[in-house]
Design a protein around this motif. Sequence first.
Motif, mmCIF file in Angstrom:
data_model
loop_
_atom_site.group_PDB
_atom_site.id
_atom_site.type_symbol
_atom_site.label_atom_id
_atom_site.label_comp_id
_atom_site.label_asym_id
_atom_site.label_seq_id
_atom_site.Cartn_x
_atom_site.Cartn_y
_atom_site.Cartn_z
ATOM 1 N N THR A 133 0.827 -1.203 0.000
ATOM 2 C CA THR A 133 0.000 0.000 0.000
ATOM 3 C C THR A 133 0.864 1.257 0.000
ATOM 4 N N ASP A 154 -8.026 0.590 1.528
ATOM 5 C CA ASP A 154 -6.978 0.937 0.578
ATOM 6 C C ASP A 154 -7.500 1.761 -0.600
ATOM 7 N N LYS A 213 -8.010 -2.082 -6.475
ATOM 8 C CA LYS A 213 -7.564 -2.991 -5.419
ATOM 9 C C LYS A 213 -8.217 -4.336 -5.650
#
Length: 110
Positions: free
Chosen positions: A16, A44, A37
Amino acid sequence: MKGFMLASSSSGAGKTLVMLSLLRVLKNRGIDLAPAKVGPDYIDPAFHQAACGVESINLDAWAMRPSFIEDLVADIIQDGVMLVVEAMMGLFDGATDGTYSCRLAQLWRC
């Protein structure tokens, strides 16, 4: 380049952090991008949007049919947008049937 996936050998390896840095650099260089993602993660993608100002999408092989993912990705990359995907967990973590995170890259056809 139509897109790429950022993955690592295990969870907690810093995907990340690297993803957010890449998104900011690409955006600052004027590259039209679409962050994504893998999996049902909603934290995220919020970070992705904060880093580059573009809404991030989820590519979830458990909740989405392969044909839906293929169509979604095709729509993104046909407009010349670079798809930047953050994998989930480790490179080959996932179900025993082989539906691991990075296998989604096969659906891109790019």
